[in-house]
Design an enzyme around this catalytic site. Structure first.
Site, PDB file in Angstrom:
ATOM      1  N   GLU A  91      28.435  30.572   7.633  1.00  0.00           N
ATOM      2  CA  GLU A  91      28.487  31.461   8.779  1.00  0.00           C
ATOM      3  C   GLU A  91      29.708  32.384   8.698  1.00  0.00           C
ATOM      4  O   GLU A  91      29.647  33.547   9.095  1.00  0.00           O
ATOM      5  CB  GLU A  91      28.525  30.660  10.081  1.00  0.00           C
ATOM      6  CG  GLU A  91      27.229  29.965  10.429  1.00  0.00           C
ATOM      7  CD  GLU A  91      26.987  28.712   9.588  1.00  0.00           C
ATOM      8  OE1 GLU A  91      27.951  28.204   8.965  1.00  0.00           O
ATOM      9  OE2 GLU A  91      25.837  28.251   9.547  1.00  0.00           O
ATOM     10  N   ARG A 101      27.173  22.430  -3.095  1.00  0.00           N
ATOM     11  CA  ARG A 101      27.356  23.038  -1.773  1.00  0.00           C
ATOM     12  C   ARG A 101      28.540  22.441  -1.026  1.00  0.00           C
ATOM     13  O   ARG A 101      29.283  23.147  -0.347  1.00  0.00           O
ATOM     14  CB  ARG A 101      26.073  22.840  -0.957  1.00  0.00           C
ATOM     15  CG  ARG A 101      26.128  23.318   0.482  1.00  0.00           C
ATOM     16  CD  ARG A 101      25.940  24.796   0.571  1.00  0.00           C
ATOM     17  NE  ARG A 101      25.774  25.254   1.942  1.00  0.00           N
ATOM     18  CZ  ARG A 101      25.516  26.499   2.273  1.00  0.00           C
ATOM     19  NH1 ARG A 101      25.384  27.417   1.333  1.00  0.00           N
ATOM     20  NH2 ARG A 101      25.380  26.861   3.531  1.00  0.00           N
ATOM     21  N   MET A 152      35.746  26.558  -3.131  1.00  0.00           N
ATOM     22  CA  MET A 152      34.989  27.129  -2.012  1.00  0.00           C
ATOM     23  C   MET A 152      35.211  28.632  -1.956  1.00  0.00           C
ATOM     24  O   MET A 152      36.288  29.133  -2.242  1.00  0.00           O
ATOM     25  CB  MET A 152      35.427  26.488  -0.691  1.00  0.00           C
ATOM     26  CG  MET A 152      35.195  24.976  -0.606  1.00  0.00           C
ATOM     27  SD  MET A 152      33.452  24.522  -0.702  1.00  0.00           S
ATOM     28  CE  MET A 152      32.823  25.270   0.794  1.00  0.00           C
TER      29      MET A 152
END
Length: 769
Positions: free
Chosen positions: A48, A265, A307
């Site tokens: 997001e 992920r 990340m």
């Protein structure tokens, strides 16, 4: 129970415990450092946050002087936000726990005018408290997942109330729209507005230097990226890392120069993926351990255990497999590789992105496999057929480009909701309301009695009086407007005289009459009166009794008009015009009189206004909710808007000046003593200045040498060579201020006021006179 949950999360991931205070709404931000009227955007995790980057970029362009805050839920989201949102946001923090007292406390600290919630987050108390305080609330990129929808539908009676609070729900697609409607959201507030992920900005991304060097040294014939791989979700699901490693081993026999970039992920899967590669005997390196000398023998694997770097790697790929699609998890975003014209392989699960998946399938812009067994064959097919690779990638890019526009629409909706919102962040409840309400009523009765007494003995002068005042405690920008009107009236030959109390002067003279530009120390005039005096456009009559001062000024200056500074509550003097200023940063001033709020009089007193000027209105006007309130109270009073425009920075001795934007790249710290210090912080933000520290002193602060020495010491400790402040504060510095600053340069900001439709305002004033 919540404490046990937090303890468990902290034990599993110690990073979760590093900012537990933020989960309870304690951000470590001083109230003076959080300018009211900002925007708070809530994202959940890394995905997001990345989707919100372009939205935040557009919001910053649309709201240049408003604060932008971003909250996240996960550790990964906080990490990515910290890395990717520098320069876009004023603060990044963990979202508060959804308890009333925590959410309410944070809203009062941030004082946003608009709250934006991304995607699937439905927090009842956040929604309720946001609307209870009058802030705008918009759900952007909204969706309800396949997994959550059946559970939510069982609680429709509850969600119907919760989903009635947002001012707008911008759903990703028709499926999401129908689900919101099925849960009871009002049909006039929900619309299918598109997916923000379509507005991903592909240009300007570059893979980390160590990865580029590794590729240059390895010289692979082909690069395959397995993106966002996931573990099983239900019984019978494969582990996508296992499937990818098995496919790689199969392909390596025919493609000995193949480089696989495996990107799990979740961070907690990094170690497990490394063990799997080790056990499979696959040559590999870890991104976290790469240095400039790293070398990888091919065929080999780069485990990307970091990340926020995946998007920058897609340009290096020849083929992309999108994880989360072989397991029952609804899939992940395939638009980012599509924007780089890279062919994408997906499994059967794309339930989270039904519209995108259907369009890509129908257009032949994606290669779909039924299960993990088909992965090696699909990758091999694309590696062996360059034309198919290019055709698939180009179709994907064209389809993704054609769907842009959701971000711009979201910004337009946010702007409309922002304009319609009229928050009251100081609204009291509970015991503070019970304790302060009686005191506020006593204040109100006292003000009413004082007004009746003074009005009965009020004085009418033979010269017209224009009162420039406000209804709230603290600064609303009255003095700059008085100075500006004095200049305009002087230029038209009206000989203005300013009536002012001279607040903050340190002498006890009953009255002081000064010709325009006359020399007089600030200790005798007060700081704001000194600014007006130095402008040279009007004489000044300084006294607590402004009626008496006006009579003496008539004999000495023969004025054509009086400008009464801060005169809305000075009832002893009748006026032709009551020009009332409303601070756009805090228009309601708490919504009640002192001490329950910060109003000097009830809002109903605005019915006496002849005209309104909404000050500090940097955002494109009109402010529809505020205008509607003012027109209800004073239907005949016109409404104008003004803002302060930075002109230049002036050195303490007045010998040097810098362009307003020239300090943006310098190491700067700031201080001020204003009724509303947030106005100065907003101006600094607008100029691109991020102070090393900013200190707010009391309004009209008369600075002492020890305070200046503390400022200089703090500036030195933060390696800040420049202090900046306002023109008003310079008036309150001692004459030997430079000596106490110990070599730290000091600049004050010269500003000018801009009034929208200024010719109409001046024509209206002159007609009334």
């Amino acid at each position: 129970m919540i404490l046990l949950y937090l303890a468990g999360r902290s034990l599993r991931d110690p990073r979760y415990a590093q900012a537990l205070s933020e989960r309870f709404g304690r951000l470590g931000l001083a109230e003076s450092a959080t300018a009211p009227g900002g925007i708070w955007l809530h994202a959940v995790s890394a995905g997001e946050v990345l989707s919100a980057i372009e939205l935040l970029r557009r919001l910053r362009q649309r709201f240049p002087s408003q604060a932008l805050y971003v909250s996240v839920t996960t550790v990964a989201g906080k990490q990515i936000a910290g890395e990717k949102l520098g320069g876009l946001t004023d603060a990044v923090f963990y979202a508060p726990l959804d308890y009333v007292w925590i959410v309410r406390s944070l809203l009062r600290r941030l004082r946003p005018r608009l709250v934006i919630v991304m995607e699937t987050e439905i927090w009842p108390n956040l929604y309720r408290e946001t609307k209870r305080l009058g802030c705008g609330l918009v759900v952007v990129n909204g969706r309800v997942s396949d997994r959550a929808f059946p559970r939510y539908r069982l609680l429709r009676w509850f969600f119907r109330r919760v989903l009635a609070w947002p001012d707008a729900i911008l759903a990703q697609n028709k499926v999401a729209l129908e689900r919101y409607l099925a849960l009871g959201a009002p049909s006039n507030r929900v619309q299918a507005a598109g997916n923000l992920k379509y507005d991903f900005r592909a240009s300007g991304l570059e893979a980390p230097a160590v990865i580029r060097r590794l590729c240059e040294s390895a010289q692979p014939d082909a690069v395959w990226i397995a993106a966002s791989t996931m573990p099983p979700a239900v019984e019978g699901d494969p582990d996508e890392d296992d499937a990818v490693i098995a496919a790689f081993q199969s392909l390596a026999q025919r493609h000995p120069r193949l480089l696989l970039m495996l990107v799990p992920r979740r961070p907690e899967r990094f170690e497990q993926a490394a063990r799997k590669l080790e056990e499979a005997g696959v040559q590999h390196l870890r991104r976290s351990k790469l240095d400039e000398n790293a070398r990888l023998e091919l065929p080999g694997v780069l485990l990307v255990d970091s990340m926020g770097e995946l998007s920058s790697l897609f340009p290096l790929a020849d083929v992309v497999f999108m994880g989360g699609t072989l397991v029952d998890r609804g899939g992940h975003n395939i638009l980012e590789p599509a924007f780089f014209a890279r062919p994408v392989i997906i499994g059967p699960h794309m339930e989270n992105f039904p519209d995108i998946a259907d369009e890509f399938r129908a257009s032949g812009a994606v290669l779909e496999i039924a299960d993990a067994g088909g992965l090696a064959g699909a990758v091999g097919k694309l590696l062996d057929d360059e034309q198919t690779r290019k055709r698939l990638g180009e179709r994907a890019r064209e389809l993704a480009e054609a769907k842009r526009g959701a971000t711009e629409h979201a910004v337009e909706v946010a702007g409309k909701v922002y304009s319609r919102s009229l928050p009251n962040w100081s609204r009291k409840s509970g015991w503070p309301l019970l304790l302060l309400w009686p005191l506020a009523r006593l204040w109100q009765m006292g003000v009413a009695a004082d007004r009746r007494r003074k009005k009965a003995a009020s004085v009418r002068l033979p010269v017209p009086v224009i009162s420039i005042g406000g209804i709230g405690m603290g600064g609303a920008g009255k003095t700059p407007l008085v100075g500006h009107l004095a200049r305009c009236l002087d230029a038209r030959g009206h000989r203005p005289v300013i009536l002012t109390r001279g607040y903050g002067r340190r002498t006890h003279e009953k009255m002081l009459l000064l010709a325009p530009g006359e020399s007089c120390p600030a200790a005798r005039t007060g700081d704001e009166a000194q600014i007006l005096l130095r402008s040279g456009h009007a004489a000044l009559a300084i006294a607590a009794d402004r009626a008496e001062a006006a009579r003496d000024a008539i004999g000495r200056f023969q004025p054509g008009v009086f400008l009464m500074d801060d005169g809305f509550q000075h009832w002893k003097l009748e006026r032709a015009i009551d020009l009332v200023l409303i601070d756009s940063l805090d228009p309601l001033a708490g919504g009640d009189v002192v001490p329950l709020g910060r109003l000097r009089e009830p809002l109903s007193a605005l019915s006496r206004a002849t005209a309104f000027v909404i000050t500090r209105a940097d955002y494109p006007v009109p402010w529809t909710a505020l205008e509607a309130l003012l027109r209800r109270l004073a239907p005949l009073a016109p409404v104008f808007y003004s803002r302060m425009v930075p002109v230049e920075w002036v050195s303490l001795d007045g010998r040097n000046s810098l362009r307003a934007g020239e300090l943006a790249t310098r190491s700067v710290s700031a201080f001020c003593g204003l009724g509303n210090p947030a106005s100065f912080w907003c101006t600094l933000r607008q100029l691109g200045i991020e102070p090393r520290f900013h200190w707010a002193f009391s309004d009209h602060e008369s600075y002492r040498p020890r305070q200046l020495r503390r400022l200089a010491s703090q500036a030195q400790s933060t390696q800040s060579g420049i202090l900046v402040t306002t023109e008003k504060d310079v008036m309150n510095l001692p004459e030997d201020a430079a000596r106490h600053l110990a070599g730290i340069e000091l600049f004050w900001l010269r500003t000018r006021i801009e009034i929208e439709q200024e010719p109409q305002l001046l024509a209206w004033l002159l007609a009334r006179l």
